[in-house]
Motif scaffolding. Structure first.
Motif, PDB file in Angstrom:
ATOM      1  N   UNK A 132      51.620  64.778  80.798  1.00  0.00           N
ATOM      2  CA  UNK A 132      52.963  64.531  81.329  1.00  0.00           C
ATOM      3  C   UNK A 132      53.916  65.434  80.557  1.00  0.00           C
ATOM      4  N   UNK A 133      54.745  66.173  81.272  1.00  0.00           N
ATOM      5  CA  UNK A 133      55.659  67.109  80.619  1.00  0.00           C
ATOM      6  C   UNK A 133      56.578  66.438  79.598  1.00  0.00           C
ATOM      7  N   UNK A 134      56.812  65.156  79.757  1.00  0.00           N
ATOM      8  CA  UNK A 134      57.805  64.466  78.929  1.00  0.00           C
ATOM      9  C   UNK A 134      57.274  63.995  77.588  1.00  0.00           C
ATOM     10  N   UNK A 135      55.932  64.037  77.414  1.00  0.00           N
ATOM     11  CA  UNK A 135      55.345  63.566  76.161  1.00  0.00           C
ATOM     12  C   UNK A 135      54.273  64.536  75.683  1.00  0.00           C
ATOM     13  N   UNK A 136      54.066  64.572  74.381  1.00  0.00           N
ATOM     14  CA  UNK A 136      53.083  65.489  73.800  1.00  0.00           C
ATOM     15  C   UNK A 136      51.648  65.022  74.016  1.00  0.00           C
ATOM     16  N   UNK A 137      51.440  63.734  74.010  1.00  0.00           N
ATOM     17  CA  UNK A 137      50.074  63.201  74.010  1.00  0.00           C
ATOM     18  C   UNK A 137      49.428  63.314  75.385  1.00  0.00           C
ATOM     19  N   UNK A 138      48.131  63.562  75.352  1.00  0.00           N
ATOM     20  CA  UNK A 138      47.337  63.598  76.574  1.00  0.00           C
ATOM     21  C   UNK A 138      47.313  62.212  77.214  1.00  0.00           C
ATOM     22  N   UNK A 139      47.452  62.152  78.543  1.00  0.00           N
ATOM     23  CA  UNK A 139      47.514  60.878  79.259  1.00  0.00           C
ATOM     24  C   UNK A 139      46.151  60.401  79.757  1.00  0.00           C
ATOM     25  N   UNK A 140      45.198  61.321  79.848  1.00  0.00           N
ATOM     26  CA  UNK A 140      43.864  60.958  80.319  1.00  0.00           C
ATOM     27  C   UNK A 140      42.890  62.098  80.122  1.00  0.00           C
ATOM     28  N   UNK A 141      41.621  61.772  79.920  1.00  0.00           N
ATOM     29  CA  UNK A 141      40.579  62.777  79.689  1.00  0.00           C
ATOM     30  C   UNK A 141      39.370  62.471  80.567  1.00  0.00           C
ATOM     31  N   UNK A 142      38.852  63.495  81.208  1.00  0.00           N
ATOM     32  CA  UNK A 142      37.592  63.401  81.941  1.00  0.00           C
ATOM     33  C   UNK A 142      36.593  64.316  81.253  1.00  0.00           C
ATOM     34  N   UNK A 143      35.489  63.755  80.776  1.00  0.00           N
ATOM     35  CA  UNK A 143      34.443  64.541  80.134  1.00  0.00           C
ATOM     36  C   UNK A 143      33.416  64.928  81.192  1.00  0.00           C
ATOM     37  N   UNK A 144      33.159  66.214  81.334  1.00  0.00           N
ATOM     38  CA  UNK A 144      32.313  66.708  82.408  1.00  0.00           C
ATOM     39  C   UNK A 144      31.280  67.690  81.885  1.00  0.00           C
ATOM     40  N   UNK A 145      30.274  67.917  82.692  1.00  0.00           N
ATOM     41  CA  UNK A 145      29.317  68.978  82.413  1.00  0.00           C
ATOM     42  C   UNK A 145      29.723  70.224  83.186  1.00  0.00           C
ATOM     43  N   UNK A 146      29.473  71.377  82.588  1.00  0.00           N
ATOM     44  CA  UNK A 146      29.764  72.624  83.289  1.00  0.00           C
ATOM     45  C   UNK A 146      31.206  73.064  83.134  1.00  0.00           C
ATOM     46  N   UNK A 147      31.596  73.997  83.975  1.00  0.00           N
ATOM     47  CA  UNK A 147      32.920  74.621  83.954  1.00  0.00           C
ATOM     48  C   UNK A 147      33.870  73.810  84.839  1.00  0.00           C
ATOM     49  N   UNK A 148      34.843  73.108  84.278  1.00  0.00           N
ATOM     50  CA  UNK A 148      35.717  72.265  85.106  1.00  0.00           C
ATOM     51  C   UNK A 148      36.879  73.056  85.722  1.00  0.00           C
ATOM     52  N   UNK A 149      37.050  72.888  87.024  1.00  0.00           N
ATOM     53  CA  UNK A 149      38.142  73.508  87.760  1.00  0.00           C
ATOM     54  C   UNK A 149      38.905  72.400  88.471  1.00  0.00           C
ATOM     55  N   UNK A 150      40.233  72.475  88.482  1.00  0.00           N
ATOM     56  CA  UNK A 150      41.040  71.354  88.970  1.00  0.00           C
ATOM     57  C   UNK A 150      42.071  71.822  89.991  1.00  0.00           C
ATOM     58  N   UNK A 151      42.467  70.892  90.884  1.00  0.00           N
ATOM     59  CA  UNK A 151      43.529  71.176  91.854  1.00  0.00           C
ATOM     60  C   UNK A 151      44.070  69.868  92.413  1.00  0.00           C
TER      61      UNK A 151
END
Length: 349
Positions: A132-151
């Protein structure tokens, strides 16, 4: 697309352009380059507005926030020592508004939600992080295998994550912690996905893979509608992009049409694509007839980035030079002959 006009921007110190992004509502383009610069352009006049340099962190992946003068940029250098994998930058006064720490390796995929202040990053450390642009901390994590691509889809309701063996997982962006609501494979292709885009209507997904293939998929069920193979280009992952109406795909280095599926043929009625060669030449082809309909020589070298402007009849191709391509409305769009006089090259700026 049978006839276009061309404007080029050749910045002598720019180096290879690593990524680019259009603002959703303003006529602006941002690029990140090998010389550690982030550049802001007016796409109506094809003029450079602002250049900022980031020698400590470098400039790798870049995308706009909702504000026209603010971008997110990923780190290229010193990631191990600082942990500052992403920065929230103000182009107006060249100020870092916030650091985002968490990724241990290079970020290879970056996208902003179209509806709120959240954004996602995929890294070679096999994780996807939600911020979230308003806070420094990560809001969620997804642990995956391979090269992760997002959209994100264009409505911001769904996001897609590509992972090992060509698997695509779809998440509800409001409840991603419950896991994916659908998973599908890319038609038997087990190569890793290097780019995902949704069409504006959310019905189709466009994928490019590390083994030089492009696919158009049904975004609801994952069925493969179309496929293209790519001429290999060393050390370059080619991008592809939907036109705003979703009826066309623009890309470079496209070689063969892979599918004869009747659904695909119906989908691609009057469907054309553009391919590029190593010398920067782009070609437009009609998929149904498989005939070349236009050829334009941009003389910009191997194209690394390619995107269609969301609000304009324009696409941009980039290597170390930006080329702005604009369809000429006075041309006959059904003309399937290659016209060497089809383009007008403006003065370089």
């Amino acid at each position: 697309m049978a006839t276009t006009s061309l404007a080029e921007l050749d910045d002598e110190t720019g180096g290879k352009i690593n990524s680019l992004d259009f603002h959703r509502k303003d006529d602006l383009l941002v690029t990140a380059s090998d010389d550690d610069s982030v550049r802001l352009y007016d796409i109506v006049s094809a003029k450079l507005i602002k250049t900022t340099y980031h020698k400590k962190h470098g400039a790798d992946r870049v995308c706009f926030t909702h504000h026209p003068s603010s971008v997110i940029c990923s780190t290229k250098y010193n990631l191990d020592s600082t942990g500052e994998s992403l920065r929230y930058l103000s182009m107006y006064d060249n100020r870092i508004l916030r650091y985002f720490k968490g990724h241990k390796e290079r970020v290879i995929s970056l996208c902003m939600s179209p509806v709120n202040d959240s954004f996602m990053s995929g890294s070679l450390d096999h994780s996807v992080r939600i911020w979230d642009l308003r806070v420094n901390a990560c809001q969620g994590i997804l642990r995956l295998r391979g090269r992760p691509t997002v959209a994100f889809d264009q409505q911001g309701l769904v996001f897609a994550v590509a992972m090992e063996a060509g698997a695509i997982k779809l998440f509800d962006s409001r409840s991603y912690d419950k896991g994916p609501f659908d998973t599908f494979l890319v038609g038997g292709d087990t190569a890793e996905v290097c780019d995902i885009k949704f069409s504006n209507d959310g019905k189709s997904m466009l994928l490019t893979t590390t083994n030089n293939n492009i696919y158009v998929l049904d975004a609801y069920g994952g069925e493969k509608r179309c496929g293209f193979s790519l001429e290999p280009s060393p050390n370059t992952n080619t991008e592809a992009t939907f036109t705003p109406d979703g009826q066309y795909v623009v890309s470079v280095l496209l070689q063969n049409f892979l599918s004869s599926d009747p659904t695909c043929q119906k989908l691609t009625l009057l469907f054309q694509f553009v391919k590029g060669s190593g010398d920067g030449t782009l070609h437009a082809w009609n998929i149904n007839t498989r005939n070349e309909v236009a050829c334009w020589n941009g003389n910009i070298g191997v194209v690394a980035c390619l995107k269609w402007a969301p609000r304009r009849a324009m696409f941009v191709a980039a290597s170390s030079v930006l080329s702005f391509w604009i369809p000429n409305p006075s041309s006959n769009s059904t003309d399937e002959s290659t016209d060497p006089q089809a383009t007008v090259k403006s003065d370089q700026v």
